[in-house]
Write a protein that holds these residues in place. Structure first.
Motif, mmCIF file in Angstrom:
data_model
loop_
_atom_site.group_PDB
_atom_site.id
_atom_site.type_symbol
_atom_site.label_atom_id
_atom_site.label_comp_id
_atom_site.label_asym_id
_atom_site.label_seq_id
_atom_site.Cartn_x
_atom_site.Cartn_y
_atom_site.Cartn_z
ATOM 1 N N MET A 44 0.944 -1.385 0.258
ATOM 2 C CA MET A 44 0.144 0.184 -0.077
ATOM 3 C C MET A 44 0.899 1.626 0.320
ATOM 4 S SD MET A 44 -2.552 0.921 2.891
ATOM 5 C CE MET A 44 -1.831 1.643 4.089
ATOM 6 N N GLU A 45 2.290 1.888 0.350
ATOM 7 C CA GLU A 45 3.293 2.327 0.789
ATOM 8 C C GLU A 45 3.851 2.335 -0.388
ATOM 9 O OE1 GLU A 45 4.695 1.676 4.622
ATOM 10 O OE2 GLU A 45 2.730 1.873 5.983
ATOM 11 N N SER A 46 4.166 1.738 -0.652
ATOM 12 C CA SER A 46 5.344 1.433 -2.138
ATOM 13 C C SER A 46 4.358 1.582 -3.759
ATOM 14 C CB SER A 46 5.604 0.111 -2.052
ATOM 15 O OG SER A 46 6.714 0.244 -0.621
ATOM 16 N N PHE A 47 3.595 1.353 -3.807
ATOM 17 C CA PHE A 47 2.969 1.334 -5.418
ATOM 18 C C PHE A 47 1.203 1.569 -5.481
ATOM 19 C CE2 PHE A 47 5.159 -2.771 -4.219
ATOM 20 C CZ PHE A 47 6.024 -2.255 -5.336
ATOM 21 N N PRO A 48 1.013 2.535 -6.227
ATOM 22 C CA PRO A 48 -0.355 3.495 -6.577
ATOM 23 C C PRO A 48 -1.025 1.465 -6.779
ATOM 24 C CG PRO A 48 1.133 3.517 -8.154
ATOM 25 C CD PRO A 48 2.270 3.068 -7.514
ATOM 26 N N GLY A 49 -2.254 2.604 -6.566
ATOM 27 C CA GLY A 49 -3.935 1.298 -7.445
ATOM 28 C C GLY A 49 -3.938 0.647 -5.299
ATOM 29 N N LEU A 50 -5.407 0.293 -6.156
ATOM 30 C CA LEU A 50 -6.297 -0.277 -4.699
ATOM 31 C C LEU A 50 -5.546 -1.227 -3.961
ATOM 32 C CD1 LEU A 50 -9.552 0.245 -5.981
ATOM 33 C CD2 LEU A 50 -8.250 2.052 -4.935
ATOM 34 N N ARG A 51 -5.690 -0.776 -2.859
ATOM 35 C CA ARG A 51 -4.855 -2.100 -1.612
ATOM 36 C C ARG A 51 -6.275 -2.659 -0.426
ATOM 37 N NH1 ARG A 51 -2.261 -3.332 -5.711
ATOM 38 N NH2 ARG A 51 -0.462 -2.575 -5.543
ATOM 39 N N GLU A 52 -5.931 -4.124 -0.771
ATOM 40 C CA GLU A 52 -7.018 -3.954 0.974
ATOM 41 C C GLU A 52 -6.679 -2.688 2.008
ATOM 42 O OE1 GLU A 52 -8.353 -7.732 3.625
ATOM 43 O OE2 GLU A 52 -7.176 -7.773 2.344
ATOM 44 N N ASN A 53 -7.855 -2.060 2.444
ATOM 45 C CA ASN A 53 -7.281 -1.991 4.032
ATOM 46 C C ASN A 53 -6.467 -2.528 5.013
ATOM 47 O OD1 ASN A 53 -7.038 0.431 5.704
ATOM 48 N ND2 ASN A 53 -8.807 1.618 5.856
ATOM 49 N N MET A 54 -5.471 -2.121 5.778
ATOM 50 C CA MET A 54 -5.078 -3.585 6.942
ATOM 51 C C MET A 54 -4.662 -2.096 8.226
ATOM 52 S SD MET A 54 -5.040 -6.463 6.023
ATOM 53 C CE MET A 54 -3.993 -7.474 7.559
ATOM 54 N N GLY A 55 -4.905 -1.171 7.796
ATOM 55 C CA GLY A 55 -4.580 0.158 8.519
ATOM 56 C C GLY A 55 -5.240 0.037 9.572
ATOM 57 N N PRO A 56 -6.924 -0.840 10.557
ATOM 58 C CA PRO A 56 -7.090 -0.774 11.219
ATOM 59 C C PRO A 56 -6.303 -2.384 12.019
ATOM 60 C CG PRO A 56 -8.811 -0.213 9.923
ATOM 61 C CD PRO A 56 -7.269 -0.740 9.196
ATOM 62 N N VAL A 57 -5.799 -3.284 11.818
ATOM 63 C CA VAL A 57 -5.539 -4.496 12.185
ATOM 64 C C VAL A 57 -3.652 -3.826 12.355
ATOM 65 C CG1 VAL A 57 -4.735 -6.653 11.163
ATOM 66 C CG2 VAL A 57 -6.641 -6.049 10.302
ATOM 67 N N ILE A 58 -3.266 -2.954 12.042
ATOM 68 C CA ILE A 58 -1.441 -2.756 12.023
ATOM 69 C C ILE A 58 -1.928 -1.787 13.533
ATOM 70 C CG2 ILE A 58 0.198 -1.220 11.241
ATOM 71 C CD1 ILE A 58 0.066 -3.739 9.465
ATOM 72 N N VAL A 59 -3.163 -1.221 13.129
ATOM 73 C CA VAL A 59 -2.879 0.062 15.114
ATOM 74 C C VAL A 59 -3.110 -1.310 15.615
ATOM 75 C CG1 VAL A 59 -4.510 0.933 15.936
ATOM 76 C CG2 VAL A 59 -3.650 1.543 13.640
ATOM 77 N N TYR A 60 -4.148 -2.533 16.129
ATOM 78 C CA TYR A 60 -4.511 -3.046 16.981
ATOM 79 C C TYR A 60 -3.172 -4.084 17.147
ATOM 80 C CZ TYR A 60 -9.115 -2.387 16.204
ATOM 81 O OH TYR A 60 -10.585 -2.025 15.972
ATOM 82 N N MET A 61 -2.219 -4.594 15.595
ATOM 83 C CA MET A 61 -0.908 -5.235 16.332
ATOM 84 C C MET A 61 0.306 -4.327 16.761
ATOM 85 S SD MET A 61 -0.180 -6.756 12.383
ATOM 86 C CE MET A 61 1.164 -7.408 12.991
ATOM 87 N N LEU A 62 -0.288 -3.194 16.298
ATOM 88 C CA LEU A 62 0.973 -2.146 16.806
ATOM 89 C C LEU A 62 0.053 -1.828 19.385
ATOM 90 C CD1 LEU A 62 1.582 0.429 15.076
ATOM 91 C CD2 LEU A 62 3.566 -0.950 15.824
ATOM 92 N N VAL A 63 -0.938 -2.071 19.146
ATOM 93 C CA VAL A 63 -1.477 -1.735 20.816
ATOM 94 C C VAL A 63 -1.063 -3.207 21.462
ATOM 95 C CG1 VAL A 63 -3.131 -2.224 22.328
ATOM 96 C CG2 VAL A 63 -3.380 0.140 20.085
ATOM 97 N N PHE A 64 -1.371 -4.270 20.338
ATOM 98 C CA PHE A 64 -0.742 -5.411 21.425
ATOM 99 C C PHE A 64 1.100 -5.270 21.284
ATOM 100 C CE2 PHE A 64 0.272 -10.320 20.910
ATOM 101 C CZ PHE A 64 -0.057 -10.234 22.090
ATOM 102 N N ALA A 65 1.632 -5.117 20.521
ATOM 103 C CA ALA A 65 2.918 -4.886 21.049
ATOM 104 C C ALA A 65 3.376 -4.045 22.074
ATOM 105 C CB ALA A 65 4.042 -4.261 19.202
#
Length: 134
Positions: free
Chosen positions: A47-68
């Motif tokens: 999502m950060e490297s290539f233009p175009g539509l990608r699945e939104n993994m932002g909420p999952v990443i935030v939850y992973m960071l809270v868990f970490a």
């Protein structure tokens, strides 16, 4: 022999080994927290490297960071609040988490959308796949 004898006959206490075991366990907990943060970097690299539509993994990443973060605090509790090594590990994990949030922050406004599109100028477009049907 460095074993301490207890008041009971023939019983050996393991008190000298408890701090070493706690330190080793804390190191494993810190390594696990670091691994969770590193996996969070891999979750949105396309999502950060290539233009175009990608699945939104932002909420999952935030939850992973809270868990970490919770795991890191648990590691600090295991190592002891006065442990310089524990605080150094928490500082390193916190710095990586701050870097991760800095790279993820531009896409967080798409929290409730299922797809994120990266534009050529680096901004993000929020799209629901159901809205794209004719």
């Amino acid at each position: 022999m460095n074993e301490e004898r207890s008041g009971k006959r023939g019983e050996v206490t393991l008190d000298p080994y408890v701090p070493a075991a706690r330190g080793c366990t804390a190191a494993l907990v810190f390594a696990f927290a670091l691994l969770v943060v590193l996996f969070s970097f891999g979750g949105t690299i396309e999502m950060e490297s290539f233009p175009g539509l990608r699945e939104n993994m932002g909420p999952v990443i935030v939850y992973m960071l809270v868990f970490a973060a919770l795991v890191g605090v648990g590691g600090l509790a295991l190592s002891g609040w006065r442990s310089y090594g524990g605080w150094a590990a928490v500082t390193c994990i916190g710095a990586l988490m701050a870097l991760r949030m800095w790279t993820l922050a531009p896409a967080l406004h798409c929290w409730s959308y299922d797809t994120v599109g990266r534009n050529d100028d680096g901004s993000y477009t929020c799209v629901n796949r159901g809205d794209m049907l004719p």
